[in-house]
Design a protein around this motif. Structure first.
Motif, PDB file in Angstrom:
ATOM      1  N   CYS A   5      29.024  45.646  40.777  1.00 12.92           N
ATOM      2  CA  CYS A   5      27.724  45.814  41.611  1.00 12.92           C
ATOM      3  C   CYS A   5      27.410  47.112  42.321  1.00 12.92           C
ATOM      4  CB  CYS A   5      27.435  44.601  42.461  1.00 12.92           C
ATOM      5  SG  CYS A   5      25.897  44.791  43.850  1.00 12.92           S
ATOM      6  N   ARG A   6      26.658  47.712  42.287  1.00  7.95           N
ATOM      7  CA  ARG A   6      26.549  48.994  43.230  1.00  7.95           C
ATOM      8  C   ARG A   6      25.328  48.773  44.164  1.00  7.95           C
ATOM      9  NH1 ARG A   6      25.717  54.694  40.848  1.00  7.95           N
ATOM     10  NH2 ARG A   6      23.488  53.734  40.282  1.00  7.95           N
ATOM     11  N   ALA A   7      25.664  49.109  45.415  1.00  8.80           N
ATOM     12  CA  ALA A   7      24.425  48.859  46.555  1.00  8.80           C
ATOM     13  C   ALA A   7      23.976  50.015  47.178  1.00  8.80           C
ATOM     14  CB  ALA A   7      25.104  47.785  47.603  1.00  8.80           C
ATOM     15  N   THR A   8      22.618  50.473  47.065  1.00  9.44           N
ATOM     16  CA  THR A   8      22.428  51.532  47.674  1.00  9.44           C
ATOM     17  C   THR A   8      21.037  51.524  48.604  1.00  9.44           C
ATOM     18  OG1 THR A   8      22.955  52.594  45.526  1.00  9.44           O
ATOM     19  CG2 THR A   8      21.703  54.057  47.147  1.00  9.44           C
ATOM     20  N   LEU A   9      20.983  52.056  49.720  1.00 11.27           N
ATOM     21  CA  LEU A   9      19.697  52.063  50.614  1.00 11.27           C
ATOM     22  C   LEU A   9      19.175  53.211  50.615  1.00 11.27           C
ATOM     23  CD1 LEU A   9      18.422  49.766  52.581  1.00 11.27           C
ATOM     24  CD2 LEU A   9      19.653  51.215  54.424  1.00 11.27           C
ATOM     25  N   ALA A  49      13.957  50.461  50.665  1.00  6.69           N
ATOM     26  CA  ALA A  49      14.398  49.558  49.878  1.00  6.69           C
ATOM     27  C   ALA A  49      15.638  49.548  49.595  1.00  6.69           C
ATOM     28  CB  ALA A  49      13.556  49.788  48.434  1.00  6.69           C
ATOM     29  N   LEU A  50      16.204  48.052  49.385  1.00  7.98           N
ATOM     30  CA  LEU A  50      17.565  48.124  48.818  1.00  7.98           C
ATOM     31  C   LEU A  50      17.809  47.798  47.423  1.00  7.98           C
ATOM     32  CD1 LEU A  50      20.758  47.118  49.529  1.00  7.98           C
ATOM     33  CD2 LEU A  50      19.942  44.700  49.651  1.00  7.98           C
ATOM     34  N   PHE A  51      18.671  48.809  46.640  1.00 10.35           N
ATOM     35  CA  PHE A  51      18.819  48.672  45.205  1.00 10.35           C
ATOM     36  C   PHE A  51      20.127  48.259  45.097  1.00 10.35           C
ATOM     37  CE2 PHE A  51      15.348  51.564  45.396  1.00 10.35           C
ATOM     38  CZ  PHE A  51      14.667  51.761  44.085  1.00 10.35           C
ATOM     39  N   LEU A  52      20.294  47.258  44.218  1.00  9.18           N
ATOM     40  CA  LEU A  52      21.364  46.669  43.640  1.00  9.18           C
ATOM     41  C   LEU A  52      21.448  46.633  42.134  1.00  9.18           C
ATOM     42  CD1 LEU A  52      21.414  43.587  45.887  1.00  9.18           C
ATOM     43  CD2 LEU A  52      22.815  45.404  46.112  1.00  9.18           C
ATOM     44  N   ASP A  53      22.354  47.313  41.601  1.00 11.21           N
ATOM     45  CA  ASP A  53      22.385  47.535  40.222  1.00 11.21           C
ATOM     46  C   ASP A  53      23.879  47.093  39.715  1.00 11.21           C
ATOM     47  OD1 ASP A  53      24.315  49.966  39.782  1.00 11.21           O
ATOM     48  OD2 ASP A  53      22.643  50.816  41.112  1.00 11.21           O
ATOM     49  N   ALA A  54      23.761  47.038  38.469  1.00 11.41           N
ATOM     50  CA  ALA A  54      24.936  46.202  37.548  1.00 11.41           C
ATOM     51  C   ALA A  54      25.391  47.203  36.439  1.00 11.41           C
ATOM     52  CB  ALA A  54      24.754  44.960  37.161  1.00 11.41           C
ATOM     53  N   ASP A  55      26.601  47.224  35.744  1.00 14.21           N
ATOM     54  CA  ASP A  55      26.825  47.694  34.687  1.00 14.21           C
ATOM     55  C   ASP A  55      26.816  47.173  33.296  1.00 14.21           C
ATOM     56  OD1 ASP A  55      28.957  46.110  34.847  1.00 14.21           O
ATOM     57  OD2 ASP A  55      30.517  47.546  34.318  1.00 14.21           O
ATOM     58  N   LYS A  56      26.183  45.950  33.492  1.00  9.99           N
ATOM     59  CA  LYS A  56      25.622  45.250  32.148  1.00  9.99           C
ATOM     60  C   LYS A  56      24.206  44.481  32.459  1.00  9.99           C
ATOM     61  CE  LYS A  56      30.673  43.534  31.316  1.00  9.99           C
ATOM     62  NZ  LYS A  56      30.744  44.669  30.188  1.00  9.99           N
ATOM     63  N   LYS A  57      23.787  44.057  31.364  1.00  7.98           N
ATOM     64  CA  LYS A  57      22.405  43.363  31.366  1.00  7.98           C
ATOM     65  C   LYS A  57      22.818  42.087  32.175  1.00  7.98           C
ATOM     66  CE  LYS A  57      21.760  42.708  26.995  1.00  7.98           C
ATOM     67  NZ  LYS A  57      21.017  42.671  25.779  1.00  7.98           N
ATOM     68  N   THR A  58      21.669  41.945  32.874  1.00 10.57           N
ATOM     69  CA  THR A  58      21.868  40.764  34.129  1.00 10.57           C
ATOM     70  C   THR A  58      20.887  39.807  33.996  1.00 10.57           C
ATOM     71  OG1 THR A  58      23.170  42.228  35.519  1.00 10.57           O
ATOM     72  CG2 THR A  58      22.297  40.281  36.357  1.00 10.57           C
ATOM     73  N   GLU A  59      20.953  38.570  33.950  1.00 10.41           N
ATOM     74  CA  GLU A  59      19.886  37.533  33.972  1.00 10.41           C
ATOM     75  C   GLU A  59      19.936  37.258  35.624  1.00 10.41           C
ATOM     76  OE1 GLU A  59      19.140  32.912  32.939  1.00 10.41           O
ATOM     77  OE2 GLU A  59      20.523  33.835  32.193  1.00 10.41           O
ATOM     78  N   PHE A  60      18.608  37.835  36.119  1.00  8.86           N
ATOM     79  CA  PHE A  60      18.488  37.579  37.603  1.00  8.86           C
ATOM     80  C   PHE A  60      18.070  35.843  37.720  1.00  8.86           C
ATOM     81  CE2 PHE A  60      18.517  42.158  37.534  1.00  8.86           C
ATOM     82  CZ  PHE A  60      19.588  42.483  38.542  1.00  8.86           C
ATOM     83  N   THR A  61      18.986  35.145  38.011  1.00 10.21           N
ATOM     84  CA  THR A  61      18.358  33.955  38.252  1.00 10.21           C
ATOM     85  C   THR A  61      17.819  33.750  39.739  1.00 10.21           C
ATOM     86  OG1 THR A  61      20.674  33.228  39.148  1.00 10.21           O
ATOM     87  CG2 THR A  61      20.340  33.059  36.670  1.00 10.21           C
TER      88      THR A  61
END
Length: 313
Positions: A146-150, A241-253
């Motif tokens: 996870c990478r978090a950016t504001l 806005a808060l951005f949260l991204d991942a280095d793989k495809k993610t199922e956002f449950t």
């Protein structure tokens, strides 16, 4: 011989790695399929050995075949049992580690808010709070790398004839070392879409950047594959806005969405504190903590805020 073998299998490893990235598969998932197949194949070999064994050669031959069958069956059983036990122990260990990490990160997020409550709320205090929240977000959010950016929503300087807004990064992102986008500008389809989403107060969760219902631009060298954007604001105004991204495809449950929304709420509490030193944000703070408490077990000490305790209030 070793170098030739490594060179021969390298293309296969690359193809397998790309397939695992695309499908979100890991080594444990492959083991779940391969191990039962190997065990079944070994059991089949046992049956074949019995069918082709030269039973007419006497008792010694039969004993030899039985020994082979027993050995093969024992190995198959041991492999399946060993892998299952290892996976079980690993799963329990990972679960305990995840709970502990979640609890520690939640405590860290609460401490960051509490620290801002007790501070003079200067620019340096704001920066410390944002850095701490983004760092805790990378641990709280259960997604890969996870990478978090504001980002803050800014209005472009013009003569007033055009209503132009853009998103500008606040401080530095936390998590993965790759640099986050510095700005989202309205003159690109991707930038305009993101800005519109944020201004309308919407949250969006993109499981795969290649399969999205709005324009997405991604550099070939970029590591992120999936992301979510959650607006951050104060009453009556979208702040950013808060951005949260991942280095793989993610199922956002639903759990992952709840965590993302709760992290954004913690950031909002800080923004409200900075905007109005006299505001009592304890109710909002308690509600955000409850949301995260409901996602995973965690024990967090109650941080209190009393406006009268701050000098000058």
């Amino acid at each position: 011989m070793g170098e030739k073998w490594a060179a021969a299998v390298a293309p296969v490893k690359r193809l397998l790695g790309n397939w695992m990235d695309d499908t979100g598969t890991n080594k444990a998932d492959i083991a779940d399929v391969v191990v039962p197949v190997v065990a079944a194949a070994m059991a089949l070999v046992s049956g074949v050995l019995i069918e082709i064994s030269p039973l007419d050669e006497g008792w010694d031959s039969l004993k030899r075949v039985e020994t082979i069958v027993a050995l093969v069956s024992s190995v198959a059983t041991a492999v399946v049992t060993g892998v299952a036990a290892k996976r079980s122990l690993s799963t329990r260990k990972d679960a305990r580690g995840a709970i502990s990490s979640f609890s520690n990160s939640l405590t860290g997020a609460a401490d960051a808010v509490d620290g801002l409550m007790k501070s003079e709320r200067t620019l340096a205090d704001r920066d410390r709070f944002i850095d701490a929240m983004l760092l805790q977000a990378t641990s709280l959010m259960p997604i890969s790398q996870c990478r978090a950016t504001l980002y803050s929503l800014e209005e472009a300087e013009n003569d007033g004839s055009v209503d132009d807004f853009y998103l500008k990064i606040v401080g530095r992102s936390k998590g993965r070392p790759d640099k986050a986008r510095a700005q989202f500008q309205p003159d690109t389809e991707h930038g305009a879409a993101i800005i519109s989403i944020v201004r309308n107060g919407q949250s969006r969760f993109v499981s795969d950047h290649r399969n999205c219902d709005f324009p997405v631009e991604r550099d070939k060298e970029a590591m992120w594959r999936s992301f979510c954007v959650v607006p951050v604001g104060t009453p009556g105004r979208v702040w950013g806005a808060l951005f949260l991204d991942a280095d793989k495809k993610t199922e956002f449950t639903s759990d992952k969405k709840a965590v993302a929304m709760s992290i954004a709420r913690f950031v909002e509490i800080g923004i409200e504190l900075l905007a109005s030193a006299a505001a009592d944000v304890q109710p909002e703070f308690d509600e955000a903590r409850k949301q995260l408490d409901g996602v995973a077990p965690a024990t967090v000490g109650r941080a209190s805020y009393t406006p009268s305790k701050k000098a000058g209030d």
